[in-house]
Write a protein that holds these residues in place. Sequence first.
Motif, short mmCIF file in Angstrom:
data_model
loop_
_atom_site.label_atom_id
_atom_site.label_comp_id
_atom_site.label_asym_id
_atom_site.label_seq_id
_atom_site.Cartn_x
_atom_site.Cartn_y
_atom_site.Cartn_z
N LEU A 1 33.41 34.80 160.99
CA LEU A 1 32.53 35.64 161.80
C LEU A 1 33.10 35.92 163.18
O LEU A 1 32.70 36.89 163.83
CB LEU A 1 31.16 34.98 161.94
CG LEU A 1 30.31 34.91 160.67
CD1 LEU A 1 29.04 34.11 160.91
CD2 LEU A 1 29.96 36.31 160.17
N SER A 2 34.04 35.08 163.62
CA SER A 2 34.54 35.23 164.99
C SER A 2 35.84 36.03 165.09
O SER A 2 36.31 36.28 166.20
CB SER A 2 34.77 33.84 165.61
OG SER A 2 35.78 33.14 164.92
N ILE A 3 36.42 36.43 163.96
CA ILE A 3 37.73 37.09 164.05
C ILE A 3 37.66 38.48 164.65
O ILE A 3 38.69 39.06 164.99
CB ILE A 3 38.44 37.15 162.67
CG1 ILE A 3 37.61 37.97 161.68
CG2 ILE A 3 38.73 35.78 162.14
CD1 ILE A 3 38.31 38.16 160.35
N PHE A 4 36.45 39.04 164.79
CA PHE A 4 36.33 40.34 165.42
C PHE A 4 35.76 40.23 166.83
O PHE A 4 35.37 41.24 167.43
CB PHE A 4 35.44 41.27 164.57
CG PHE A 4 36.11 41.73 163.32
CD1 PHE A 4 37.09 42.71 163.36
CD2 PHE A 4 35.79 41.18 162.09
CE1 PHE A 4 37.73 43.13 162.21
CE2 PHE A 4 36.42 41.60 160.94
CZ PHE A 4 37.39 42.57 161.00
N LEU A 5 35.70 39.01 167.36
CA LEU A 5 35.30 38.81 168.75
C LEU A 5 36.56 38.67 169.58
O LEU A 5 37.29 37.69 169.46
CB LEU A 5 34.44 37.54 168.87
CG LEU A 5 33.12 37.55 168.08
CD1 LEU A 5 32.41 36.21 168.24
CD2 LEU A 5 32.22 38.69 168.54
N PRO A 6 36.88 39.65 170.44
CA PRO A 6 38.17 39.68 171.16
C PRO A 6 38.55 38.39 171.87
O PRO A 6 39.70 37.99 171.78
CB PRO A 6 37.97 40.84 172.15
CG PRO A 6 36.97 41.73 171.49
CD PRO A 6 36.05 40.82 170.73
N PRO A 7 37.62 37.67 172.54
CA PRO A 7 38.08 36.46 173.23
C PRO A 7 38.54 35.36 172.27
O PRO A 7 39.38 34.54 172.62
CB PRO A 7 36.83 36.01 174.01
CG PRO A 7 35.96 37.22 174.07
CD PRO A 7 36.22 37.98 172.81
N LEU A 8 37.98 35.35 171.05
CA LEU A 8 38.28 34.26 170.12
C LEU A 8 39.24 34.66 169.00
O LEU A 8 39.86 33.78 168.39
CB LEU A 8 36.97 33.76 169.48
CG LEU A 8 35.91 33.20 170.44
CD1 LEU A 8 34.64 32.86 169.67
CD2 LEU A 8 36.43 31.97 171.16
N SER A 9 39.34 35.94 168.72
CA SER A 9 40.07 36.38 167.53
C SER A 9 41.53 35.97 167.53
O SER A 9 42.10 35.68 166.47
CB SER A 9 39.95 37.90 167.39
OG SER A 9 40.49 38.55 168.54
N LEU A 10 42.19 35.92 168.70
CA LEU A 10 43.60 35.56 168.74
C LEU A 10 43.84 34.14 168.24
O LEU A 10 44.89 33.84 167.69
CB LEU A 10 44.13 35.70 170.18
CG LEU A 10 44.21 37.12 170.74
CD1 LEU A 10 44.68 37.10 172.18
CD2 LEU A 10 45.15 37.97 169.89
N ILE A 11 42.84 33.28 168.42
CA ILE A 11 42.98 31.88 167.98
C ILE A 11 42.42 31.70 166.58
O ILE A 11 43.08 31.16 165.69
CB ILE A 11 42.27 30.94 168.97
CG1 ILE A 11 42.90 31.05 170.36
CG2 ILE A 11 42.32 29.49 168.48
CD1 ILE A 11 42.19 30.24 171.42
N THR A 12 41.20 32.16 166.37
CA THR A 12 40.53 31.89 165.10
C THR A 12 41.19 32.59 163.92
O THR A 12 41.18 32.06 162.80
CB THR A 12 39.05 32.31 165.18
OG1 THR A 12 38.98 33.71 165.55
CG2 THR A 12 38.31 31.50 166.23
N ALA A 13 41.76 33.78 164.15
CA ALA A 13 42.40 34.50 163.05
C ALA A 13 43.57 33.71 162.48
O ALA A 13 43.86 33.80 161.28
CB ALA A 13 42.86 35.87 163.51
#
Length: 312
Positions: A21-33
């Motif tokens: 759910l977080s991979i499209f949230l810009p602050p988190l996507s770089l890490i969670t993806a």
Amino acid sequence: MEGTQKPRMLGWSIAYIFLLLSIFLPPLSLITAALLMVPVLIMYVKLGTRRFLVHYIVSLAVVYFVASLLAGWLGALLVSVSIFFLPPVIQMGNLYKKRAAARTVITAGTLTLLGELLLTLVVCSMFGLNPVGSMKRFMMESVQTMPAQLQSIMAIDMDTFVQLMVQMLPLYMIGFSLFYVVISHWLARKVLVRSGESIPAFKPIKDWMLPKSFVWLYLLALILEMFVKDSRSMIFTVLLNLLPLLLTAFAVQAMAFLFYVAHVKRWHKALPIVGTIVGILLLLFFPPAYFMFSLLGVFDVAFPIRDRMTSK
């Protein structure tokens, strides 16, 4: 053991839901993806096939329901992303269960993910889509948004630059596949080993050694580069992607050599780490020096430098 495993697997299922759910949230996507494969890989190894499917399908159902509330198309997209990363997870998980060597796991996972990327391009082309053309247009628009001063100092014109970047698509795909598989293996193995699984690790860095055939391949590529000038030819495209891969491989070999020297000379362990950081900085700020750093790896593979150091 069974009583403690159920809450842990439930926790990994919840973690996977939040990651998706977080991979499209810009602050988190770089890490969670970059972590998407880790929870699924852990569950696949620790659970039987049926129990894994239950956890996986329920997780996707929750993700689909929550994401669809935000946007109708988002749920299907997240489920597609999850299914895309499932084949390398299954491949790596099966090799974990067989106690395969770490290099075998990394190779199989990378090739599986790379094969999926290639298959995606083929399927898109069959349906009339043109992802390569879209990439070229995106890069042209990105270059045009650069400051005029920066565009003026470019050694080549924009059309040629964008064309070269598009021709390096195989390199991007290999780098993407390798990055995801290495990160997933590194993290998942740590968790699985702590949970009692016996999964082989890589050899110590000081013992890494490329096959000598890489040296001959590198020399052949350098010779061909001097004669192949047609930027539209297939050989040029192969060299454009092959040489950076070989340079990176020999740079890693140079890093391994530094660790070996530190081990033989009994130097502080921080010294080869500093050398590795310097090599990365050279890549970012002064590529010619990075080429010289990779030559250290070439010499390490081509000549018996280590044997002479050991004999002394």
